[in-house]
Write an enzyme that holds these catalytic residues in place. Structure first.
Site, mmCIF file in Angstrom:
data_model
loop_
_atom_site.group_PDB
_atom_site.id
_atom_site.type_symbol
_atom_site.label_atom_id
_atom_site.label_comp_id
_atom_site.label_asym_id
_atom_site.label_seq_id
_atom_site.Cartn_x
_atom_site.Cartn_y
_atom_site.Cartn_z
ATOM 1 N N HIS A 1 0.844 -1.201 0.000
ATOM 2 C CA HIS A 1 0.000 0.000 0.000
ATOM 3 C C HIS A 1 0.885 1.259 0.000
ATOM 4 O O HIS A 1 0.623 2.200 -0.749
ATOM 5 C CB HIS A 1 -0.872 0.056 1.263
ATOM 6 C CG HIS A 1 -1.888 -1.039 1.399
ATOM 7 N ND1 HIS A 1 -2.043 -1.780 2.555
ATOM 8 C CD2 HIS A 1 -2.822 -1.516 0.528
ATOM 9 C CE1 HIS A 1 -3.025 -2.647 2.396
ATOM 10 N NE2 HIS A 1 -3.511 -2.525 1.174
ATOM 11 N N LYS B 1 -16.588 -7.539 9.991
ATOM 12 C CA LYS B 1 -17.233 -7.523 11.307
ATOM 13 C C LYS B 1 -16.193 -7.500 12.428
ATOM 14 O O LYS B 1 -16.380 -6.851 13.429
ATOM 15 C CB LYS B 1 -18.135 -8.753 11.454
ATOM 16 C CG LYS B 1 -19.366 -8.645 10.566
ATOM 17 C CD LYS B 1 -20.630 -9.003 11.336
ATOM 18 C CE LYS B 1 -21.889 -8.620 10.603
ATOM 19 N NZ LYS B 1 -22.074 -9.301 9.323
ATOM 20 N N ARG C 1 -1.712 -6.359 -8.243
ATOM 21 C CA ARG C 1 -0.505 -7.123 -7.930
ATOM 22 C C ARG C 1 -0.272 -8.243 -8.929
ATOM 23 O O ARG C 1 0.830 -8.500 -9.359
ATOM 24 C CB ARG C 1 -0.607 -7.716 -6.527
ATOM 25 C CG ARG C 1 -0.563 -6.685 -5.435
ATOM 26 C CD ARG C 1 -1.070 -7.233 -4.146
ATOM 27 N NE ARG C 1 -2.447 -7.664 -4.281
ATOM 28 C CZ ARG C 1 -3.230 -8.013 -3.266
ATOM 29 N NH1 ARG C 1 -2.751 -8.030 -2.057
ATOM 30 N NH2 ARG C 1 -4.473 -8.366 -3.477
ATOM 31 N N SER D 1 -2.902 -7.824 3.082
ATOM 32 C CA SER D 1 -3.172 -7.635 4.514
ATOM 33 C C SER D 1 -3.563 -8.968 5.145
ATOM 34 O O SER D 1 -3.164 -9.285 6.267
ATOM 35 C CB SER D 1 -4.302 -6.617 4.711
ATOM 36 O OG SER D 1 -3.918 -5.371 4.214
#
Ligand code: PNS
Length: 171
Positions: free
Chosen positions: A18, A42, A91, A129
């Protein structure tokens, strides 16, 4: 006219992939807003406030990079900010299908906004991530794959969780 770009995402956590895209975007556009989506997952690892704080700290020396949050449709946020461009990182070919769908949907929703795809440096092409969280939680090294601050916060998170767990077991 100054060009404002929005780089949206979850950033849970921010990775060096990022950071690389944001640095490239900052060279290309007058301003770039790192827009963190609120309320998608969530149970994110980092809260929105933590993600904002981390990103602001990482980009504190880059005055044309802004960190913000958004809710709802991305194109509505981009429109509200009077930005012209959505930046997304690509990517690998595996990213392409979903990104292509999102770009075309966003184009249909608002044809004045262009999506610009940018490639990170080769050494970051395999980082996500999700993988960072998985590798770190299983004891793997993520040094060099995330900003140092993220690595530190990951360590704090894990030791916080362990302490909580130990507290529970002893009570
Ligand atoms: O980091 P991510 O999870 O790949 O980011 C995905 C994101 C935030 C760019 C995407 O989920 C999004 O734009 N969400 C906002 C809701 C929206 O506009 N959905 C329609 C997109 S076509």
């Amino acid at each position: 006219m100054a060009t404002l770009a929005v780089y949206p995402g979850s950033f849970d956590p921010l990775t060096n992939g990022h950071v690389d895209i944001i640095a490239r975007g900052a060279r290309l556009f007058d301003r770039i807003v790192v827009a963190i989506l609120v309320n998608r997952e969530k149970s994110p690892l980092f809260s929105i406030a933590e993600r904002v704080e981390i990103a602001r700290e990482v980009f504190k020396d880059m005055p044309t990079v802004e960190v913000d949050t958004f809710n709802g449709l991305l194109v509505d946020y981009v429109d509200r900010r009077r930005a012209q461009v959505i930046v997304r990182g690509l990517r690998a070919v595996s990213d392409f299908e979903l990104e292509f769908q999102m770009a075309l949907m966003n184009q249909r929703l608002n044809d004045r906004i262009e999506t610009v795809f940018m490639m990170p440096a080769e050494q970051y092409t395999y980082i996500s991530s999700r993988l960072i969280k998985e590798v770190f939680s299983l004891g793997g090294a993520v040094h060099g794959l995330v900003p140092d601050l993220v690595e530190q916060r990951l360590r704090e998170k894990v030791s916080g969780l362990l302490n909580k767990d130990q507290g529970r077991r002893t009570t």
